[in-house]
Design a protein around this motif. Structure first.
Motif: not given
Length: 226
Positions: A53, A56-57, A67-70, A72-73, A76, A114, A137
């Motif tokens: 995270w 990601a920022r 987004t940060e989650d996007e 990371i995904n 990954t 993850l 996670d």
């Protein structure tokens, strides 16, 4: 073999068991460039050992409009695809893991990747290598915070002070040292500063449980052992 043996060995993954840092760097570069930005090798080195995270920022600040989650995904999945094509094992890691399993020493994987990626790597090992997995996670605070290693010891039911942790990066080693584990740095992509708080090995190649026990025993005795 030294009679004083660690109760468990806690392993970092990226850069320690598998040399996936170049895979992460490629994924970061392609992602930033897809949004018209530039990502240098030095930029990528700055993320080695950091939590996802946090990374990601920084990528968002460089223009990645996700987004940060996007982010990371996306990273990954890119790295997982590269792992599926070729698992880049680090020298000596598999052999040491196998010896620990044969000796009945508990092991935990402590990674900021993850869980899906951690499981992909674990499933690629041709034996049952780990008693527990701590992934990015699973924790509230990423490395260099001690939570990941404290969680690993807790899952194994052992005192963190009775564990040896293996790490390749400064943030990861800081996490291990702060947790109270006897800590060994095996630098790969970035240097690790010398310190009385940890031991540095140039490689795991040729290292054995006896070597781990020697470092552990020396730490408990307040002496140095390399």
């Amino acid at each position: 073999m030294t009679s004083l043996q660690p109760a468990a060995v806690l392993w970092d993954m990226d850069g320690t068991i598998v040399d996936t840092e170049p895979y992460w760097m490629r994924a970061e570069t392609l992602l930033v460039e897809s949004y018209g930005g530039t990502w240098t090798h030095d930029d990528a080195l700055g993320l080695v050992g950091q939590g996802l995270w946090h990374s990601a920022r920084l990528l968002k600040a460089r223009g990645v409009d996700l987004t940060e989650d996007e982010i990371i995904n996306s990273l990954t999945e890119s790295v997982k695809d590269q792992i599926r094509a070729s698992v880049p094992w680090r020298p000596g890691a598999m052999e040491l893991l196998a010896e620990l399993r044969e000796a009945g020493v508990p092991t935990a994987l402590v990674t900021m990747s993850l869980r899906t990626m951690a499981q992909l790597v674990v499933d690629s090992i041709p034996f049952d290598a780990f008693d527990a997995i701590v992934s990015g996670d699973d924790v509230t605070h990423a490395k260099p915070h001690p939570e990941p290693y404290l969680t690993g010891a807790s899952l194994l039911g052992v005192d963190i002070a009775d564990c040896v942790a293996l790490e390749d990066s400064q943030p990861g080693l800081a996490s291990a040292v702060a947790s109270g584990a006897v800590s060994i740095g095996i630098p790969l992509m970035v240097p690790i500063a010398e310190s009385d708080g940890h031991t540095i090995w140039p490689t795991l190649d040729g290292r054995t449980l006896s070597d781990l026990s020697g470092v552990f025993a020396a730490s408990k005795a307040g002496t140095s052992n390399v």
